[in-house]
Design a protein around this motif. Structure first.
Motif, short mmCIF file in Angstrom:
data_model
loop_
_atom_site.label_atom_id
_atom_site.label_comp_id
_atom_site.label_asym_id
_atom_site.label_seq_id
_atom_site.Cartn_x
_atom_site.Cartn_y
_atom_site.Cartn_z
N ARG A 155 -0.88 -2.44 -21.52
CA ARG A 155 -0.52 -2.13 -22.91
C ARG A 155 0.91 -1.60 -22.99
N ASP A 156 1.30 -0.75 -22.05
CA ASP A 156 2.66 -0.23 -22.05
C ASP A 156 3.69 -1.35 -21.82
N THR A 157 3.33 -2.29 -20.96
CA THR A 157 4.22 -3.43 -20.70
C THR A 157 4.38 -4.27 -21.96
N VAL A 158 3.28 -4.53 -22.65
CA VAL A 158 3.33 -5.31 -23.88
C VAL A 158 4.19 -4.62 -24.94
N VAL A 159 4.00 -3.32 -25.12
CA VAL A 159 4.77 -2.57 -26.10
C VAL A 159 6.25 -2.60 -25.76
N ALA A 160 6.58 -2.38 -24.49
CA ALA A 160 7.98 -2.35 -24.07
C ALA A 160 8.65 -3.70 -24.28
N LEU A 161 7.99 -4.79 -23.89
CA LEU A 161 8.59 -6.11 -24.04
C LEU A 161 8.72 -6.48 -25.51
N ARG A 162 7.71 -6.15 -26.30
CA ARG A 162 7.78 -6.45 -27.74
C ARG A 162 8.96 -5.74 -28.39
N GLU A 163 9.19 -4.49 -28.01
CA GLU A 163 10.30 -3.75 -28.60
C GLU A 163 11.65 -4.30 -28.14
N VAL A 164 11.74 -4.72 -26.89
CA VAL A 164 12.98 -5.34 -26.42
C VAL A 164 13.25 -6.63 -27.19
N LEU A 165 12.23 -7.44 -27.39
CA LEU A 165 12.41 -8.72 -28.09
C LEU A 165 12.90 -8.52 -29.52
N GLN A 166 12.57 -7.41 -30.13
CA GLN A 166 13.03 -7.17 -31.50
C GLN A 166 14.55 -7.08 -31.58
N GLY A 167 15.21 -6.73 -30.48
CA GLY A 167 16.66 -6.61 -30.49
C GLY A 167 17.39 -7.79 -29.89
N ILE A 168 16.65 -8.88 -29.61
CA ILE A 168 17.25 -10.06 -28.99
C ILE A 168 17.46 -11.15 -30.04
N PRO A 169 18.67 -11.71 -30.16
CA PRO A 169 18.90 -12.76 -31.16
C PRO A 169 18.09 -14.01 -30.88
N ARG A 170 17.77 -14.73 -31.93
CA ARG A 170 17.03 -15.98 -31.81
C ARG A 170 17.87 -17.04 -31.11
N GLU A 171 17.21 -17.90 -30.35
CA GLU A 171 17.90 -19.01 -29.71
C GLU A 171 18.18 -20.11 -30.72
N LYS A 172 19.34 -20.73 -30.59
CA LYS A 172 19.64 -21.88 -31.44
C LYS A 172 18.79 -23.09 -31.03
N GLU A 173 18.58 -23.22 -29.75
CA GLU A 173 17.76 -24.31 -29.22
C GLU A 173 17.01 -23.81 -28.00
N ARG A 174 15.73 -24.02 -27.97
CA ARG A 174 14.92 -23.55 -26.85
C ARG A 174 15.11 -24.47 -25.65
N GLN A 175 15.55 -23.88 -24.53
CA GLN A 175 15.88 -24.66 -23.35
C GLN A 175 14.78 -24.64 -22.29
N HIS A 176 13.91 -23.66 -22.34
CA HIS A 176 12.91 -23.49 -21.28
C HIS A 176 11.53 -23.29 -21.89
N THR A 177 10.51 -23.66 -21.11
CA THR A 177 9.13 -23.50 -21.54
C THR A 177 8.34 -22.83 -20.43
#
Length: 208
Positions: A155-177
């Motif tokens: 749960r702590d890992t999920v919360v930490a990663l979710r909060e980091v993602l909130q500050g990351i800009p969106r990709e113009k084009e998704r390069q990896h899956t």
């Protein structure tokens, strides 16, 4: 004979200098805790780590380590072999993922020929889609693999990663899956991603 530096150690050594780790998640099939305690854990805990969790296959524990610095748990949900290898390191405003073939053993991290891809996101950008997929994977099927005190680490890992993602800009084009086969075979997902589901040639590099 000198051993080569471990890829994961190189990756985390230059990642997020000056920042503590909010969460570290390591997935492995084979686990050699005795060796890990001597060769990897000191580098990992060279900075403050809030929570660290190793998930491994119950039938592939080579040695255990009497440490309280990180949690260890056997995968319990799936009845199949737990063969995933992932290192996920989450700092204050960025995250690092190492996805490859190496187990947390001397062979996997020092002796064998292994493959790995390293991805990083920060406020400057990066492959956000990969980490969103990792978040879905950790919060979904992987979370079912753990019980007891390790639930808190997930749960702590999920919360930490979710909060980091909130500050990351969106990709113009998704390069990896990022793919996993809890719900659907990997090859079916690869075919689905192809424009016309037509394959003229396939080259597969497959570590065992």
């Amino acid at each position: 004979m000198a051993t080569e530096r471990i890829l994961v150690q190189d990756a985390i050594g230059g990642f997020a200098p000056g920042q503590a780790f909010r969460a570290v998640l390591l997935l492995t099939y084979s686990f050699d805790g005795g060796w890990l305690e001597e060769s990897f854990v000191p580098d990992l805990f060279d900075r403050p780590v809030t929570t660290a969790l190793v998930i491994r296959d119950r039938n592939a524990v080579v040695t255990e380590a009497p440490t309280i610095r990180y949690h260890r748990v056997n995968a319990v949900y799936s009845k199949r072999i737990f063969h995933s290898k992932l290192g996920l390191f989450i700092a204050e405003d960025r995250a690092l993922a190492v996805i490859g073939s190496a187990n947390l053993t001397r062979g996997g991290l020092e002796r064998n020929l292994e493959l790995a891809s390293v991805f990083e996101i920060s406020p400057n950008g990066g492959p956000r889609g990969i980490f969103q997929s990792l978040l879905d994977y950790v919060a979904g099927p992987l979370a079912r693999e753990v019980t007891g005190a390790s639930d808190t680490s997930i749960r702590d890992t999920v919360v930490a990663l979710r909060e980091v993602l909130q500050g990351i800009p969106r990709e113009k084009e998704r390069q990896h899956t990022f793919l996993h086969n809890y719900n659907q075979p990997l090859w079916d997902q690869v075919l689905k991603a192809l424009p016309h589901r037509h394959v003229a040639k396939v080259s597969i590099i497959s570590p065992f």
